[in-house]
Design a protein around this motif. Structure first.
Motif, PDB file in Angstrom:
ATOM      1  N   ILE A  17       0.858  -1.188   0.000  1.00  0.00           N
ATOM      2  CA  ILE A  17       0.000   0.000   0.000  1.00  0.00           C
ATOM      3  C   ILE A  17       0.890   1.232   0.000  1.00  0.00           C
ATOM      4  CG2 ILE A  17      -1.729   1.317   1.290  1.00  0.00           C
ATOM      5  CD1 ILE A  17      -2.646  -1.361   2.528  1.00  0.00           C
ATOM      6  N   ASN A  18       0.591   2.168  -0.878  1.00  0.00           N
ATOM      7  CA  ASN A  18       1.312   3.433  -0.950  1.00  0.00           C
ATOM      8  C   ASN A  18       0.721   4.361   0.114  1.00  0.00           C
ATOM      9  OD1 ASN A  18       2.341   5.948  -1.516  1.00  0.00           O
ATOM     10  ND2 ASN A  18       1.801   5.919  -3.693  1.00  0.00           N
ATOM     11  N   PRO A  19       1.443   4.634   1.201  1.00  0.00           N
ATOM     12  CA  PRO A  19       0.878   5.474   2.265  1.00  0.00           C
ATOM     13  C   PRO A  19       0.610   6.912   1.832  1.00  0.00           C
ATOM     14  CG  PRO A  19       3.169   4.955   2.742  1.00  0.00           C
ATOM     15  CD  PRO A  19       2.780   4.174   1.516  1.00  0.00           C
ATOM     16  N   GLU A  20       1.291   7.383   0.798  1.00  0.00           N
ATOM     17  CA  GLU A  20       1.013   8.732   0.298  1.00  0.00           C
ATOM     18  C   GLU A  20      -0.321   8.784  -0.434  1.00  0.00           C
ATOM     19  OE1 GLU A  20       4.283  10.160  -2.013  1.00  0.00           O
ATOM     20  OE2 GLU A  20       5.703   9.888  -0.360  1.00  0.00           O
ATOM     21  N   ALA A  21      -0.700   7.685  -1.082  1.00  0.00           N
ATOM     22  CA  ALA A  21      -1.971   7.632  -1.807  1.00  0.00           C
ATOM     23  C   ALA A  21      -3.112   7.139  -0.914  1.00  0.00           C
ATOM     24  CB  ALA A  21      -1.836   6.710  -3.017  1.00  0.00           C
ATOM     25  N   ALA A  22      -2.759   6.563   0.231  1.00  0.00           N
ATOM     26  CA  ALA A  22      -3.763   6.011   1.154  1.00  0.00           C
ATOM     27  C   ALA A  22      -3.489   6.529   2.564  1.00  0.00           C
ATOM     28  CB  ALA A  22      -3.726   4.491   1.105  1.00  0.00           C
ATOM     29  N   VAL A  40     -11.210   0.065   0.063  1.00  0.00           N
ATOM     30  CA  VAL A  40     -12.436   0.357  -0.694  1.00  0.00           C
ATOM     31  C   VAL A  40     -13.233   1.466  -0.001  1.00  0.00           C
ATOM     32  CG1 VAL A  40     -14.679  -0.600  -1.365  1.00  0.00           C
ATOM     33  CG2 VAL A  40     -12.588  -1.882  -1.825  1.00  0.00           C
ATOM     34  N   ALA A  41     -13.258   1.448   1.329  1.00  0.00           N
ATOM     35  CA  ALA A  41     -14.014   2.456   2.083  1.00  0.00           C
ATOM     36  C   ALA A  41     -13.304   3.803   2.170  1.00  0.00           C
ATOM     37  CB  ALA A  41     -14.297   1.936   3.496  1.00  0.00           C
ATOM     38  N   GLN A  42     -11.976   3.812   2.091  1.00  0.00           N
ATOM     39  CA  GLN A  42     -11.207   5.023   2.362  1.00  0.00           C
ATOM     40  C   GLN A  42     -10.587   5.709   1.152  1.00  0.00           C
ATOM     41  OE1 GLN A  42     -11.032   6.339   5.489  1.00  0.00           O
ATOM     42  NE2 GLN A  42     -12.365   4.671   6.133  1.00  0.00           N
ATOM     43  N   VAL A  43     -10.263   4.956   0.113  1.00  0.00           N
ATOM     44  CA  VAL A  43      -9.469   5.508  -0.982  1.00  0.00           C
ATOM     45  C   VAL A  43     -10.149   5.243  -2.332  1.00  0.00           C
ATOM     46  CG1 VAL A  43      -7.196   5.543  -2.082  1.00  0.00           C
ATOM     47  CG2 VAL A  43      -7.379   5.022   0.362  1.00  0.00           C
ATOM     48  N   PRO A  44     -10.681   6.277  -2.964  1.00  0.00           N
ATOM     49  CA  PRO A  44     -11.266   6.069  -4.289  1.00  0.00           C
ATOM     50  C   PRO A  44     -10.165   5.782  -5.315  1.00  0.00           C
ATOM     51  CG  PRO A  44     -11.236   8.398  -3.756  1.00  0.00           C
ATOM     52  CD  PRO A  44     -10.741   7.670  -2.536  1.00  0.00           C
ATOM     53  N   GLU A  77      -2.745 -10.833  -9.906  1.00  0.00           N
ATOM     54  CA  GLU A  77      -2.150  -9.578  -9.435  1.00  0.00           C
ATOM     55  C   GLU A  77      -3.062  -8.430  -9.860  1.00  0.00           C
ATOM     56  OE1 GLU A  77       2.611 -10.466  -9.332  1.00  0.00           O
ATOM     57  OE2 GLU A  77       1.831  -9.239 -10.947  1.00  0.00           O
ATOM     58  N   ARG A  78      -3.258  -7.499  -8.919  1.00  0.00           N
ATOM     59  CA  ARG A  78      -4.122  -6.348  -9.200  1.00  0.00           C
ATOM     60  C   ARG A  78      -3.433  -5.082  -8.715  1.00  0.00           C
ATOM     61  NH1 ARG A  78      -8.370  -7.675  -6.216  1.00  0.00           N
ATOM     62  NH2 ARG A  78      -7.843  -6.262  -4.520  1.00  0.00           N
ATOM     63  N   VAL A  79      -3.408  -4.077  -9.580  1.00  0.00           N
ATOM     64  CA  VAL A  79      -2.866  -2.761  -9.242  1.00  0.00           C
ATOM     65  C   VAL A  79      -4.009  -1.764  -9.342  1.00  0.00           C
ATOM     66  CG1 VAL A  79      -1.256  -0.942  -9.919  1.00  0.00           C
ATOM     67  CG2 VAL A  79      -0.592  -3.344 -10.167  1.00  0.00           C
ATOM     68  N   THR A  80      -4.153  -0.920  -8.313  1.00  0.00           N
ATOM     69  CA  THR A  80      -5.145   0.151  -8.385  1.00  0.00           C
ATOM     70  C   THR A  80      -4.420   1.487  -8.334  1.00  0.00           C
ATOM     71  OG1 THR A  80      -5.528   0.127  -6.000  1.00  0.00           O
ATOM     72  CG2 THR A  80      -7.014  -1.181  -7.341  1.00  0.00           C
ATOM     73  N   ARG A  81      -4.983   2.463  -9.063  1.00  0.00           N
ATOM     74  CA  ARG A  81      -4.421   3.810  -9.113  1.00  0.00           C
ATOM     75  C   ARG A  81      -5.528   4.836  -8.911  1.00  0.00           C
ATOM     76  NH1 ARG A  81      -1.552   1.036 -13.018  1.00  0.00           N
ATOM     77  NH2 ARG A  81       0.702   1.092 -12.709  1.00  0.00           N
ATOM     78  N   SER A  82      -5.115   5.973  -8.409  1.00  0.00           N
ATOM     79  CA  SER A  82      -6.020   7.111  -8.261  1.00  0.00           C
ATOM     80  C   SER A  82      -5.298   8.327  -8.815  1.00  0.00           C
ATOM     81  CB  SER A  82      -6.373   7.323  -6.786  1.00  0.00           C
ATOM     82  OG  SER A  82      -7.232   8.416  -6.644  1.00  0.00           O
ATOM     83  N   GLY A  83      -5.869   8.928  -9.855  1.00  0.00           N
ATOM     84  CA  GLY A  83      -5.237  10.090 -10.478  1.00  0.00           C
ATOM     85  C   GLY A  83      -3.847   9.781 -11.004  1.00  0.00           C
ATOM     86  N   GLY A  84      -3.634   8.565 -11.483  1.00  0.00           N
ATOM     87  CA  GLY A  84      -2.340   8.163 -12.021  1.00  0.00           C
ATOM     88  C   GLY A  84      -1.338   7.703 -10.974  1.00  0.00           C
ATOM     89  N   ARG A  85      -1.671   7.851  -9.709  1.00  0.00           N
ATOM     90  CA  ARG A  85      -0.749   7.463  -8.629  1.00  0.00           C
ATOM     91  C   ARG A  85      -1.137   6.083  -8.099  1.00  0.00           C
ATOM     92  NH1 ARG A  85      -0.217  11.313  -3.455  1.00  0.00           N
ATOM     93  NH2 ARG A  85      -2.439  11.019  -3.561  1.00  0.00           N
ATOM     94  N   GLY A  86      -0.155   5.197  -7.958  1.00  0.00           N
ATOM     95  CA  GLY A  86      -0.420   3.863  -7.449  1.00  0.00           C
ATOM     96  C   GLY A  86      -0.946   3.891  -6.026  1.00  0.00           C
ATOM     97  N   VAL A  87      -2.032   3.172  -5.776  1.00  0.00           N
ATOM     98  CA  VAL A  87      -2.601   3.062  -4.442  1.00  0.00           C
ATOM     99  C   VAL A  87      -2.163   1.754  -3.802  1.00  0.00           C
ATOM    100  CG1 VAL A  87      -4.728   2.906  -3.082  1.00  0.00           C
ATOM    101  CG2 VAL A  87      -4.596   4.490  -5.021  1.00  0.00           C
ATOM    102  N   THR A  88      -2.399   0.649  -4.508  1.00  0.00           N
ATOM    103  CA  THR A  88      -2.046  -0.652  -3.942  1.00  0.00           C
ATOM    104  C   THR A  88      -1.723  -1.657  -5.039  1.00  0.00           C
ATOM    105  OG1 THR A  88      -2.749  -2.365  -2.360  1.00  0.00           O
ATOM    106  CG2 THR A  88      -4.431  -1.502  -3.813  1.00  0.00           C
TER     107      THR A  88
END
Length: 102
Positions: A17-22, A40-44, A77-88
């Protein structure tokens, strides 16, 4: 994390988990709520990449899943991003014989 059903492991989870994105992830109690539920509840997020592969179980994954080293396993494997920044990034290694879906 180790996911079990009926007392048997069905998936070994490795998650980064990227603490800067989460924000708040470093203080979250993932023993009380799973990392996935918390995220899912905290980081879109607005982007998801999923990869699926057959691999051979090695080391701690084989031990966690209770299978022999070299035995075939399914890995998702699953990667999620928000605004281009990796979340997890999550890597789920599924026990031999595990089936996704019905």
């Amino acid at each position: 994390a180790l996911h079990e059903a009926d007392g048997r492991p069905w998936a070994h989870e490795e998650r980064w988990i990227n603490p800067e994105a989460a924000p708040g992830a470093l203080a979250a109690d993932f023993a009380a709520v799973s990392a996935n539920e918390w995220l899912v509840a905290q980081v879109p997020y607005d982007q998801v990449e999923v990869g699926i592969a057959a691999e051979r179980a090695t080391g701690r994954v084989a031990r966690a899943l209770g299978c022999d080293e070299g035995e075939a396993i399914l890995v998702v494997e699953r990667v999620t991003r928000s605004g281009g920044r990796g979340v997890t990034l999550v890597r789920l290694s599924h026990a031999p014989g595990h089936r996704l879906g019905s």
